[in-house]
Design a protein around this motif. Structure first.
Motif: not given
Length: 160
Positions: A1-29
């Motif tokens: 969604m970020l890539g398409a809406a803001f014209d950001i390469p997928h690799g950049h959105t993954s670099c930004i969001m993956l650590p944040a999503v991992m921190r948020w998901n830590k309660k369950v995994n």
């Protein structure tokens, strides 16, 4: 969604969001993330922090602001994200836009380790022997850098 809406390469959105999503998901995994930390030879360090520090060392973006996304856009992004296919498949149940907003907030700040990897020691005009330029990260990371400096050098970091 970020890539398409803001014209950001997928690799950049993954670099930004993956650590944040991992921190948020830590309660369950947490156990799975501990495997990642162990594989990176730092079993006592948070996997999201390790990943973000690695991404930072590679010179890739680590914060939403680095790709031009402003906090004022977070609410709209969080509402639109609820219609994306990844939300129902997230390891931790995302119950609504407020949960997405929490994840976006985690992606807004650089972790201590990532900020430290971009630290540039030098003397400033006041003679401080250790200042930090965290790519204009003036949010929480400067507080952590001050704590680090006091612990390792016996006095708080001075600001230029």
């Amino acid at each position: 969604m970020l890539g398409a809406a803001f014209d950001i390469p997928h690799g950049h959105t993954s670099c930004i969001m993956l650590p944040a999503v991992m921190r948020w998901n830590k309660k369950v995994n947490k156990k799975r993330q501990e495997l990642i930390s162990s594989a990176m030879k730092q079993p006592d360090t948070d996997a999201g922090d390790l990943l973000e520090a690695l991404i930072s060392k590679l010179g890739m973006p680590c914060r939403l602001s680095e790709v031009g996304i402003k906090k004022s856009e977070f609410e709209e992004i969080s509402r639109k994200a609820m219609d994306t296919p990844w939300v129902p498949h997230n390891p931790r149940l995302i119950q609504g836009p407020d949960d997405v907003l929490k994840i976006l907030s985690l992606a807004a700040y650089m972790s201590f380790d990532a900020c430290l990897s971009r630290a540039e020691p030098h003397k400033n005009k006041d003679g401080c022997d250790y200042t930090v330029d965290c790519k204009n990260n003036t949010d929480i990371s400067h507080t952590y850098i001050g704590i680090y400096h006091k612990a390792h050098y016996g006095r708080p970091k001075c600001r230029s």
